[in-house]
Design a protein around this motif. Structure first.
Motif, PDB file in Angstrom:
ATOM      1  N   LEU A  67       0.816  -1.106  -0.104  1.00  0.00           N
ATOM      2  CA  LEU A  67       0.091   0.261   0.016  1.00  0.00           C
ATOM      3  C   LEU A  67       0.906   0.985  -0.135  1.00  0.00           C
ATOM      4  CD1 LEU A  67      -2.635  -1.073   2.559  1.00  0.00           C
ATOM      5  CD2 LEU A  67      -2.618  -1.401  -0.021  1.00  0.00           C
ATOM      6  N   ASP A  68       2.055   1.113  -0.251  1.00  0.00           N
ATOM      7  CA  ASP A  68       3.125   2.198  -0.254  1.00  0.00           C
ATOM      8  C   ASP A  68       2.959   3.058   1.080  1.00  0.00           C
ATOM      9  OD1 ASP A  68       4.169   1.666  -2.733  1.00  0.00           O
ATOM     10  OD2 ASP A  68       2.610   2.872  -3.828  1.00  0.00           O
ATOM     11  N   LEU A  69       3.135   2.462   2.336  1.00  0.00           N
ATOM     12  CA  LEU A  69       2.971   3.168   3.446  1.00  0.00           C
ATOM     13  C   LEU A  69       4.540   3.794   3.893  1.00  0.00           C
ATOM     14  CD1 LEU A  69       0.293   1.035   5.360  1.00  0.00           C
ATOM     15  CD2 LEU A  69       0.092   3.019   3.822  1.00  0.00           C
ATOM     16  N   VAL A  70       5.140   4.359   3.178  1.00  0.00           N
ATOM     17  CA  VAL A  70       6.772   4.701   3.287  1.00  0.00           C
ATOM     18  C   VAL A  70       6.766   6.437   3.253  1.00  0.00           C
ATOM     19  CG1 VAL A  70       7.555   2.605   2.742  1.00  0.00           C
ATOM     20  CG2 VAL A  70       7.025   4.433   0.904  1.00  0.00           C
TER      21      VAL A  70
ATOM     22  N   LEU B   6     -10.114 -11.788   7.639  1.00  0.00           N
ATOM     23  CA  LEU B   6      -9.980 -12.075   6.342  1.00  0.00           C
ATOM     24  C   LEU B   6     -10.181 -10.956   5.415  1.00  0.00           C
ATOM     25  CD1 LEU B   6     -11.807 -15.583   6.157  1.00  0.00           C
ATOM     26  CD2 LEU B   6      -9.257 -15.376   6.169  1.00  0.00           C
ATOM     27  N   THR B   7     -11.005 -10.138   5.931  1.00  0.00           N
ATOM     28  CA  THR B   7     -11.294  -8.724   5.124  1.00  0.00           C
ATOM     29  C   THR B   7      -9.661  -7.844   5.019  1.00  0.00           C
ATOM     30  OG1 THR B   7     -13.590  -8.653   5.974  1.00  0.00           O
ATOM     31  CG2 THR B   7     -12.407  -6.556   5.302  1.00  0.00           C
ATOM     32  N   ILE B   8      -9.074  -7.892   6.130  1.00  0.00           N
ATOM     33  CA  ILE B   8      -7.982  -7.380   6.151  1.00  0.00           C
ATOM     34  C   ILE B   8      -6.915  -7.774   5.160  1.00  0.00           C
ATOM     35  CG2 ILE B   8      -5.620  -6.993   7.704  1.00  0.00           C
ATOM     36  CD1 ILE B   8      -7.774  -6.574  10.121  1.00  0.00           C
ATOM     37  N   ALA B   9      -6.897  -9.298   5.278  1.00  0.00           N
ATOM     38  CA  ALA B   9      -5.987 -10.165   4.415  1.00  0.00           C
ATOM     39  C   ALA B   9      -6.305  -9.575   2.840  1.00  0.00           C
ATOM     40  CB  ALA B   9      -6.250 -11.574   4.696  1.00  0.00           C
ATOM     41  N   PHE B  10      -7.470  -9.694   2.489  1.00  0.00           N
ATOM     42  CA  PHE B  10      -7.712  -9.109   1.077  1.00  0.00           C
ATOM     43  C   PHE B  10      -8.328  -7.672   0.973  1.00  0.00           C
ATOM     44  CE2 PHE B  10      -8.623 -13.650   1.799  1.00  0.00           C
ATOM     45  CZ  PHE B  10      -7.510 -13.989   0.780  1.00  0.00           C
ATOM     46  N   ALA B  11      -7.819  -6.712   1.885  1.00  0.00           N
ATOM     47  CA  ALA B  11      -8.178  -5.251   1.699  1.00  0.00           C
ATOM     48  C   ALA B  11      -7.636  -4.974   0.414  1.00  0.00           C
ATOM     49  CB  ALA B  11      -7.679  -4.445   2.850  1.00  0.00           C
ATOM     50  N   PRO B  12      -8.557  -4.271  -0.393  1.00  0.00           N
ATOM     51  CA  PRO B  12      -7.959  -3.675  -1.763  1.00  0.00           C
ATOM     52  C   PRO B  12      -7.120  -2.288  -1.349  1.00  0.00           C
ATOM     53  CG  PRO B  12     -10.349  -3.170  -1.546  1.00  0.00           C
ATOM     54  CD  PRO B  12      -9.979  -4.006  -0.531  1.00  0.00           C
ATOM     55  N   ASN B  13      -7.438  -1.395  -0.349  1.00  0.00           N
ATOM     56  CA  ASN B  13      -6.872  -0.245   0.021  1.00  0.00           C
ATOM     57  C   ASN B  13      -6.719   0.197   1.369  1.00  0.00           C
ATOM     58  OD1 ASN B  13      -9.593   0.740   0.873  1.00  0.00           O
ATOM     59  ND2 ASN B  13      -9.991   0.511  -1.398  1.00  0.00           N
ATOM     60  N   TYR B  14      -6.184   1.018   1.882  1.00  0.00           N
ATOM     61  CA  TYR B  14      -5.857   1.520   3.009  1.00  0.00           C
ATOM     62  C   TYR B  14      -7.096   1.651   3.786  1.00  0.00           C
ATOM     63  CZ  TYR B  14      -4.319   4.111   7.081  1.00  0.00           C
ATOM     64  OH  TYR B  14      -3.924   4.313   8.309  1.00  0.00           O
ATOM     65  N   THR B  15      -8.216   2.290   3.345  1.00  0.00           N
ATOM     66  CA  THR B  15      -9.376   2.617   3.969  1.00  0.00           C
ATOM     67  C   THR B  15     -10.140   1.457   4.522  1.00  0.00           C
ATOM     68  OG1 THR B  15      -9.756   4.658   2.646  1.00  0.00           O
ATOM     69  CG2 THR B  15     -11.593   3.610   3.709  1.00  0.00           C
ATOM     70  N   VAL B  16     -10.124   0.351   3.665  1.00  0.00           N
ATOM     71  CA  VAL B  16     -10.638  -0.892   4.031  1.00  0.00           C
ATOM     72  C   VAL B  16      -9.858  -1.573   5.315  1.00  0.00           C
ATOM     73  CG1 VAL B  16     -11.451  -3.181   3.520  1.00  0.00           C
ATOM     74  CG2 VAL B  16     -11.903  -1.064   1.942  1.00  0.00           C
ATOM     75  N   PHE B  17      -8.582  -1.314   4.995  1.00  0.00           N
ATOM     76  CA  PHE B  17      -7.616  -1.983   6.173  1.00  0.00           C
ATOM     77  C   PHE B  17      -7.836  -1.314   7.232  1.00  0.00           C
ATOM     78  CE2 PHE B  17      -3.485  -2.305   8.085  1.00  0.00           C
ATOM     79  CZ  PHE B  17      -3.116  -3.541   7.832  1.00  0.00           C
ATOM     80  N   ALA B  18      -7.745   0.060   7.389  1.00  0.00           N
ATOM     81  CA  ALA B  18      -8.094   0.674   8.601  1.00  0.00           C
ATOM     82  C   ALA B  18      -9.354   0.550   9.346  1.00  0.00           C
ATOM     83  CB  ALA B  18      -7.879   2.216   8.425  1.00  0.00           C
ATOM     84  N   ILE B  19     -10.459   0.451   8.605  1.00  0.00           N
ATOM     85  CA  ILE B  19     -11.896   0.353   9.290  1.00  0.00           C
ATOM     86  C   ILE B  19     -11.885  -0.867   9.761  1.00  0.00           C
ATOM     87  CG2 ILE B  19     -14.360   0.055   8.741  1.00  0.00           C
ATOM     88  CD1 ILE B  19     -13.786   2.313   6.587  1.00  0.00           C
ATOM     89  N   ALA B  20     -11.351  -2.124   9.058  1.00  0.00           N
ATOM     90  CA  ALA B  20     -11.370  -3.351   9.713  1.00  0.00           C
ATOM     91  C   ALA B  20     -10.748  -3.523  10.974  1.00  0.00           C
ATOM     92  CB  ALA B  20     -10.805  -4.452   8.654  1.00  0.00           C
ATOM     93  N   LYS B  21      -9.271  -2.760  10.900  1.00  0.00           N
ATOM     94  CA  LYS B  21      -8.538  -2.870  12.242  1.00  0.00           C
ATOM     95  C   LYS B  21      -9.354  -2.153  13.443  1.00  0.00           C
ATOM     96  CE  LYS B  21      -4.443  -4.457  11.270  1.00  0.00           C
ATOM     97  NZ  LYS B  21      -3.767  -5.644  12.035  1.00  0.00           N
ATOM     98  N   PHE B  22     -10.006  -1.329  13.097  1.00  0.00           N
ATOM     99  CA  PHE B  22     -11.027  -0.575  14.370  1.00  0.00           C
ATOM    100  C   PHE B  22     -11.998  -1.658  14.836  1.00  0.00           C
ATOM    101  CE2 PHE B  22     -14.870   1.359  15.563  1.00  0.00           C
ATOM    102  CZ  PHE B  22     -14.283   2.243  16.801  1.00  0.00           C
TER     103      PHE B  22
END
Length: 260
Positions: free
Chosen positions: A116-119, A169-185
């Motif tokens: 996700l280019d988190l650099v 599993l949602t985090i594992a296949f998250a298409p972008n950072y927004t989905v990744f972050a919401i699932a983490k919460f």
């Protein structure tokens, strides 16, 4: 005034047998819920490992028009977060951000950082997701005990583990950072809804004199969870972080055991 009656539940425990096979079996099975709780709390350590990187070069191997300077003696240096224009004395004349993206050492899929280019200017975003997990825990610490008291420990454990499985599993296949972050919460909230009922349930199995054993077992389970996660991450270090996250999330299938 009506007489006050005090119920000493420990007498019931001692009458039934304070520490028999039934209690030992339940302590071990329920404490398995610690595994997915710890894994989803700390998995960023492994799926978000740091990756060496540098600014990418243009695909056609020519410099961007913005980097063309008047002097032919200038050279381009592709650093971690900047493209530097240097003169013949190796002094920086001009500096640009990574106009063409980033290049990583190793496969791009080895970490969520590279995926996700988190650099560079986005480096803090991965830390934000861990903060979101902790924020979700604050919600779960309120909601979890309520549901545990209202609907029972077993149902809360099963349902919360099922939610963690889906979110993991949602985090594992998250298409972008927004989905990744919401699932983490939300996985932080579910994590507390698993861990708190585990601690309560194991304590309620035993009379006061023996409850220290439930704390010991939960502490040992917590440590073993960390060791197990580290071993799995080591064995899967050469595969995509998505597969690692998916495999770690399967630990929530422990709810099948809790159904019994």
């Amino acid at each position: 005034m009506a007489a006050e009656h005090t119920l000493n539940v420990d007498k019931v425990f001692y009458a039934l047998g304070p520490m028999g096979r039934y209690q030992c079996l339940h302590l071990l099975l329920v404490s398995l819920g610690v595994f997915p709780a710890l894994i989803q709390l700390l998995d960023n350590v492994f799926i978000g490992s740091a990756v060496d990187h540098s600014c990418a070069r243009p695909e056609d191997n020519t410099s961007s028009p913005l980097l063309l300077t008047a002097s032919p003696n200038h050279t381009l240096s592709y650093e971690e977060c900047h493209i530097q224009v240097k003169d013949a004395n190796d002094s920086v004349v001009e500096e640009f951000t990574c106009l063409h993206g980033f290049e990583y050492e190793g496969p791009r899929t080895q970490s969520v950082v590279s995926q996700l280019d988190l650099v560079c200017d986005k480096e803090q975003l991965l830390r934000v997701t861990q903060t979101l997990v902790f924020s979700g825990q604050a919600i779960g610490a309120i909601v979890g005990p309520y549901f545990s008291d209202r609907f029972g420990r077993k149902l809360t454990l099963v349902f919360s583990n099922l939610i963690m499985l889906v979110l993991g599993l949602t985090i594992a296949f998250a298409p972008n950072y927004t989905v990744f972050a919401i699932a983490k919460f939300f996985i932080g909230a579910a994590q507390q809804s698993v861990y708190i009922p585990v601690c309560i349930y194991t304590g309620e199995l035993l009379p006061t004199e023996y409850r220290r054993y439930s704390l010991i077992i939960n502490t040992v389970a917590w440590s073993l969870s960390g060791l197990t996660m580290s071993l799995v991450a080591f064995l899967m270090q050469d595969v995509s972080w998505r597969y690692l996250q998916a495999v770690l999330s399967l630990s929530s299938l422990v709810f099948i055991v809790h159904l019994w």
